[in-house]
Design a protein around this motif. Structure first.
Motif, PDB file in Angstrom:
ATOM      1  N   UNK A 121       4.278  33.067 -89.230  1.00  0.00           N
ATOM      2  CA  UNK A 121       2.948  33.581 -89.578  1.00  0.00           C
ATOM      3  C   UNK A 121       2.703  33.534 -91.085  1.00  0.00           C
ATOM      4  N   UNK A 122       3.733  33.808 -91.858  1.00  0.00           N
ATOM      5  CA  UNK A 122       3.615  33.847 -93.313  1.00  0.00           C
ATOM      6  C   UNK A 122       3.401  32.463 -93.920  1.00  0.00           C
ATOM      7  N   UNK A 123       4.146  31.469 -93.436  1.00  0.00           N
ATOM      8  CA  UNK A 123       4.143  30.143 -94.065  1.00  0.00           C
ATOM      9  C   UNK A 123       3.366  29.079 -93.313  1.00  0.00           C
ATOM     10  N   UNK A 124       3.181  29.281 -92.010  1.00  0.00           N
ATOM     11  CA  UNK A 124       2.562  28.239 -91.191  1.00  0.00           C
ATOM     12  C   UNK A 124       3.552  27.158 -90.766  1.00  0.00           C
ATOM     13  N   UNK A 125       4.802  27.311 -91.158  1.00  0.00           N
ATOM     14  CA  UNK A 125       5.850  26.366 -90.755  1.00  0.00           C
ATOM     15  C   UNK A 125       6.324  26.770 -89.363  1.00  0.00           C
ATOM     16  N   UNK A 126       6.195  25.873 -88.397  1.00  0.00           N
ATOM     17  CA  UNK A 126       6.529  26.206 -87.027  1.00  0.00           C
ATOM     18  C   UNK A 126       7.944  25.749 -86.662  1.00  0.00           C
ATOM     19  N   UNK A 127       8.451  26.318 -85.597  1.00  0.00           N
ATOM     20  CA  UNK A 127       9.763  25.911 -85.096  1.00  0.00           C
ATOM     21  C   UNK A 127       9.734  24.445 -84.674  1.00  0.00           C
ATOM     22  N   UNK A 128       8.640  24.013 -84.059  1.00  0.00           N
ATOM     23  CA  UNK A 128       8.505  22.616 -83.641  1.00  0.00           C
ATOM     24  C   UNK A 128       8.573  21.684 -84.841  1.00  0.00           C
ATOM     25  N   UNK A 129       7.900  22.042 -85.923  1.00  0.00           N
ATOM     26  CA  UNK A 129       7.934  21.231 -87.142  1.00  0.00           C
ATOM     27  C   UNK A 129       9.358  21.116 -87.672  1.00  0.00           C
ATOM     28  N   UNK A 130      10.059  22.229 -87.732  1.00  0.00           N
ATOM     29  CA  UNK A 130      11.445  22.225 -88.213  1.00  0.00           C
ATOM     30  C   UNK A 130      12.325  21.383 -87.293  1.00  0.00           C
ATOM     31  N   UNK A 131      12.182  21.581 -85.986  1.00  0.00           N
ATOM     32  CA  UNK A 131      13.015  20.860 -85.023  1.00  0.00           C
ATOM     33  C   UNK A 131      12.760  19.356 -85.048  1.00  0.00           C
ATOM     34  N   UNK A 132      11.500  18.958 -85.198  1.00  0.00           N
ATOM     35  CA  UNK A 132      11.152  17.545 -85.114  1.00  0.00           C
ATOM     36  C   UNK A 132      11.226  16.802 -86.446  1.00  0.00           C
ATOM     37  N   UNK A 133      10.888  17.475 -87.549  1.00  0.00           N
ATOM     38  CA  UNK A 133      10.811  16.777 -88.831  1.00  0.00           C
ATOM     39  C   UNK A 133      11.763  17.317 -89.883  1.00  0.00           C
ATOM     40  N   UNK A 134      12.469  18.388 -89.545  1.00  0.00           N
ATOM     41  CA  UNK A 134      13.389  18.983 -90.509  1.00  0.00           C
ATOM     42  C   UNK A 134      14.594  18.092 -90.754  1.00  0.00           C
ATOM     43  N   UNK A 135      15.083  18.150 -91.980  1.00  0.00           N
ATOM     44  CA  UNK A 135      16.282  17.403 -92.370  1.00  0.00           C
ATOM     45  C   UNK A 135      17.344  18.400 -92.822  1.00  0.00           C
ATOM     46  N   UNK A 136      18.543  17.905 -93.029  1.00  0.00           N
ATOM     47  CA  UNK A 136      19.605  18.775 -93.522  1.00  0.00           C
ATOM     48  C   UNK A 136      19.346  19.133 -94.980  1.00  0.00           C
ATOM     49  N   UNK A 137      19.939  20.229 -95.425  1.00  0.00           N
ATOM     50  CA  UNK A 137      19.808  20.631 -96.823  1.00  0.00           C
ATOM     51  C   UNK A 137      20.311  19.538 -97.771  1.00  0.00           C
ATOM     52  N   UNK A 138      21.520  18.949 -97.532  1.00  0.00           N
ATOM     53  CA  UNK A 138      21.969  17.885 -98.434  1.00  0.00           C
ATOM     54  C   UNK A 138      21.002  16.700 -98.499  1.00  0.00           C
ATOM     55  N   UNK A 139      20.401  16.333 -97.373  1.00  0.00           N
ATOM     56  CA  UNK A 139      19.444  15.217 -97.377  1.00  0.00           C
ATOM     57  C   UNK A 139      18.199  15.579 -98.188  1.00  0.00           C
ATOM     58  N   UNK A 140      17.718  16.810 -98.039  1.00  0.00           N
ATOM     59  CA  UNK A 140      16.531  17.239 -98.788  1.00  0.00           C
ATOM     60  C   UNK A 140      16.800  17.259-100.291  1.00  0.00           C
ATOM     61  N   UNK A 141      17.955  17.764-100.690  1.00  0.00           N
ATOM     62  CA  UNK A 141      18.304  17.813-102.124  1.00  0.00           C
ATOM     63  C   UNK A 141      18.472  16.409-102.687  1.00  0.00           C
ATOM     64  N   UNK A 142      19.068  15.532-101.912  1.00  0.00           N
ATOM     65  CA  UNK A 142      19.234  14.130-102.335  1.00  0.00           C
ATOM     66  C   UNK A 142      17.851  13.502-102.586  1.00  0.00           C
ATOM     67  N   UNK A 143      16.936  13.676-101.625  1.00  0.00           N
ATOM     68  CA  UNK A 143      15.593  13.133-101.776  1.00  0.00           C
ATOM     69  C   UNK A 143      14.852  13.758-102.961  1.00  0.00           C
ATOM     70  N   UNK A 144      15.023  15.068-103.146  1.00  0.00           N
ATOM     71  CA  UNK A 144      14.369  15.746-104.253  1.00  0.00           C
ATOM     72  C   UNK A 144      14.898  15.227-105.592  1.00  0.00           C
ATOM     73  N   UNK A 145      16.195  15.027-105.676  1.00  0.00           N
ATOM     74  CA  UNK A 145      16.792  14.471-106.894  1.00  0.00           C
ATOM     75  C   UNK A 145      16.205  13.089-107.199  1.00  0.00           C
ATOM     76  N   UNK A 146      16.066  12.258-106.202  1.00  0.00           N
ATOM     77  CA  UNK A 146      15.458  10.930-106.409  1.00  0.00           C
ATOM     78  C   UNK A 146      14.007  11.067-106.856  1.00  0.00           C
ATOM     79  N   UNK A 147      13.282  12.018-106.269  1.00  0.00           N
ATOM     80  CA  UNK A 147      11.877  12.251-106.640  1.00  0.00           C
ATOM     81  C   UNK A 147      11.772  12.653-108.121  1.00  0.00           C
ATOM     82  N   UNK A 148      12.666  13.525-108.540  1.00  0.00           N
ATOM     83  CA  UNK A 148      12.622  14.003-109.931  1.00  0.00           C
ATOM     84  C   UNK A 148      12.948  12.886-110.908  1.00  0.00           C
TER      85      UNK A 148
END
Length: 100
Positions: free
Chosen positions: A73-100
Motif C-alpha cells: 500500500x505504501x509503495x505500490x510495489x506488488x508481490x506479482x511485480x517482485x515475483x515476475x520482474x524482481x532480480x537478486x540483490x547482487x544483480x541489481x547492484x551490478x546493474x546500478x554500478x554500470x549505470x553510474x
C-alpha cells in the motif's frame, strides 16, 4: 563561468511492516531488505540541468520474500511485480554500478 557537472540521485524502497519504522525494525523477524533501487543521472551546466538516463530495478527479498500489505500500500510495489520482474540483490547492484 563554464559549469558542467554529472551526478546520480538514487532512492530505495525496502521491506516494512506496520510500525516497523517506529520500532526501528527491532523485531527478530523484521529485516530491511531492498525491494527497489531507482536513480536518475543528471547533467548540470550553465544553461540548466537535464535528466540523461533513468534506472530502476525491483529486488527479490530473501529473508522475508512475501511483501506485507503495508509496504504494498505504501509503495505500490506488488508481490506479482517482485515475483515476475524482481532480480537478486547482487544483480541489481551490478546493474546500478554500470549505470553510474
Amino acid at each position: 563561468m563554464d559549469i558542467h557537472l554529472l551526478f546520480v540521485i538514487y532512492d530505495t524502497e525496502f521491506t516494512a511492516w506496520e510500525g516497523s519504522m517506529a520500532r526501528r525494525w527491532s523485531e527478530p523477524w523484521e529485516h530491511r531488505e531492498l525491494i527497489q533501487l531507482a536513480a536518475l543521472k543528471i547533467e548540470v551546466c550553465d544553461t540548466g540541468c537535464q535528466i540523461l538516463e533513468s534506472f530502476s530495478r525491483h529486488i527479490k527479498p530473501i529473508i522475508n520474500p512475501t511483501l506485507s500489505q503495508y509496504v504494498i500500500d505504501l509503495t505500490g510495489i506488488t508481490q506479482t511485480l517482485i515475483d515476475q520482474k524482481g532480480v537478486s540483490f547482487p544483480a541489481a547492484i551490478y546493474d546500478f554500478n554500470k549505470f553510474c
